[in-house]
Design a protein around this motif. Structure first.
Motif, PDB file in Angstrom:
ATOM      1  N   ASP A  90       0.340  -1.683  -0.195  1.00  0.00           N
ATOM      2  CA  ASP A  90       0.019   0.228  -0.202  1.00  0.00           C
ATOM      3  C   ASP A  90       1.131   1.062   0.205  1.00  0.00           C
ATOM      4  O   ASP A  90       1.729   1.821   1.212  1.00  0.00           O
ATOM      5  CB  ASP A  90      -0.866   0.291   0.558  1.00  0.00           C
ATOM      6  N   ARG A  98      -4.136   6.181  -1.900  1.00  0.00           N
ATOM      7  CA  ARG A  98      -3.642   4.972  -1.273  1.00  0.00           C
ATOM      8  C   ARG A  98      -3.462   4.274  -2.461  1.00  0.00           C
ATOM      9  O   ARG A  98      -4.354   3.847  -2.951  1.00  0.00           O
ATOM     10  CB  ARG A  98      -4.196   4.448  -0.243  1.00  0.00           C
ATOM     11  N   GLN A 100      -2.192   0.615  -4.322  1.00  0.00           N
ATOM     12  CA  GLN A 100      -1.632  -0.820  -4.324  1.00  0.00           C
ATOM     13  C   GLN A 100      -1.077  -1.382  -5.962  1.00  0.00           C
ATOM     14  O   GLN A 100      -1.186  -1.186  -6.496  1.00  0.00           O
ATOM     15  CB  GLN A 100      -2.547  -2.374  -3.977  1.00  0.00           C
ATOM     16  N   SER A 305      -9.867   3.359  -2.185  1.00  0.00           N
ATOM     17  CA  SER A 305      -8.328   2.687  -2.937  1.00  0.00           C
ATOM     18  C   SER A 305      -8.541   1.657  -4.102  1.00  0.00           C
ATOM     19  O   SER A 305      -8.852   1.811  -4.786  1.00  0.00           O
ATOM     20  CB  SER A 305      -6.764   2.204  -1.593  1.00  0.00           C
ATOM     21  N   CYS A 311      -8.950  -3.686   0.643  1.00  0.00           N
ATOM     22  CA  CYS A 311      -8.218  -2.640   1.327  1.00  0.00           C
ATOM     23  C   CYS A 311      -8.382  -2.142   2.422  1.00  0.00           C
ATOM     24  O   CYS A 311      -8.160  -1.662   3.180  1.00  0.00           O
ATOM     25  CB  CYS A 311      -7.382  -1.599   0.556  1.00  0.00           C
ATOM     26  N   THR A 313      -9.773   1.275   2.882  1.00  0.00           N
ATOM     27  CA  THR A 313     -10.296   2.254   2.766  1.00  0.00           C
ATOM     28  C   THR A 313     -11.051   2.628   3.092  1.00  0.00           C
ATOM     29  O   THR A 313     -10.815   3.892   3.235  1.00  0.00           O
ATOM     30  CB  THR A 313      -9.121   3.203   1.573  1.00  0.00           C
TER      31      THR A 313
END
Length: 352
Positions: A90, A98, A100, A305, A311, A313
């Motif tokens: 990340d 953010r 990946q 994200s 994730c 987020t």
């Protein structure tokens, strides 16, 4: 000086304390109590741990058309957490985004991480920011490594990579080669110039199929090279992954593993409403759009994200309504991942 100038004793004959020092002592004790209360931990509540690594960009290198490879290392040269093929980082960009990115270096190298990013001018801005802001010497925060695409030890592999989808596949190919396994890689893309790391792949057992030379590949043909019982690993554009999934016929120990760089299409979606608790606005979510997409039209700065539900987020508190949780990482009552999950009823109210 006479005795009258001295501080008289109290009623019990004890010397009286100086009022100034009494006040100083009380103030000191009060400050100390506040400090202790601030550091007091309630039983059963873990201390928050910031697992962000602050790394420096030590190398930026073009590896294909609109693709750069970035190498990240600790400023003091210390060893970095280990990782396995299939892991990603990340990356916390300077803007607060953010993103990946798959690790595509050598897991044996504990001094640096390598990622590769294709510039997408019409994307959500993360790739453009990487290309513009992450120059050599720049600092960046990362979290991980995490593995949502684990590499299993097998005797036979078929790897299918499309364009930038080579990033998680490259360490897998290298690992399979070192294991002495029977493996084959089919590498697809628009042109040879668009294929990152083509010069780093082990020689032999590689089929390169580009659209300009061979036309758009048929996914059933891509799977023709899979030996019985092979583990098939696929990463690339969403249409290619969907085509491979549709054409894959599991048999015996054969398994299919894939990783997306974009969210999967919504299947079985029903329209519903999202109420934003802080403003009272009610948004209409159609059957073919995610709640996150609709919310971003109203609140462009809302955090998100991966948009694939792993994730976390975009997680937001739910103040009313029931949630159809469509991701393994969305099991928590009282919250929701609007990138994939939906309302089970007509409306869900979110703390936004």
């Amino acid at each position: 000086m006479t005795k009258a100038a001295e501080i008289p004793p109290d009623l019990y004959g004890r010397p009286r304390r100086d009022r100034f020092w009494v006040a100083v002592n009380a103030a000191f004790n009060g400050v100390e109590r506040v400090r202790r209360l601030r550091t007091l931990r309630l039983p059963g509540l873990p201390e928050p741990v910031d697992r962000t690594l602050r790394l420096v960009v030590t190398e930026v290198r073009p590896v294909a058309d609109d693709v750069v490879s970035l190498r990240l290392a600790a400023p003091d040269g210390r060893l970095l957490p280990g990782w396995q093929p299939g892991c990603h980082l990340d990356v916390l960009l300077p803007s607060g985004r953010r993103r990946q990115y798959s690790l595509c270096g050598d897991p044996a190298d504990r001094r640096s991480y390598r990622i590769a990013v294709r510039r997408l001018p019409d994307g959500a801005g993360g790739s453009v920011e990487v290309h513009q802001a992450l120059v050599e010497g720049a600092f960046v925060g990362v979290q991980g490594p995490r593995n949502a695409f684990p590499f299993l030890t097998r005797e036979t592999y078929l790897f299918i990579a499309g364009g930038i989808g080579i990033t998680p596949i490259l360490p897998m190919v290298t690992a399979a080669h070192r294991l002495g396994a029977d493996w084959h890689l089919i590498y697809t893309g628009r042109t040879r110039a668009s294929l990152p790391f083509l010069d780093e792949l082990p020689p032999g057992r590689i089929t390169v199929r580009t659209d300009d030379e061979h036309g758009v590949p048929d996914c059933a043909e891509l799977l023709d090279g899979a030996a019985p019982g092979a583990a098939v690993y696929c990463c690339g554009p969403a249409p290619m992954i969907d085509g491979v999934r549709a054409a894959f016929r599991p048999g015996g120990p054969s398994t299919l593993h894939f990783e997306r760089f974009a969210p999967a299409p919504i299947v079985g979606g029903r329209p519903f409403e999202v109420e934003l608790a802080r403003s009272g606005r009610v948004l209409q979510v159609p059957a073919d759009r995610s709640a996150l997409d609709v919310i971003r039209d109203e609140l462009p700065t809302v955090a998100y994200s991966c948009r694939q539900g792993f994730c976390g987020t975009c997680r937001v508190a739910v103040t009313a309504g029931d949630v159809d949780r469509r991701a393994p990482s969305d099991p928590e009552a009282g919250s929701m991942l609007p990138c994939v999950s939906r309302a089970t009823g007509g409306r869900v109210t979110l703390d936004l």
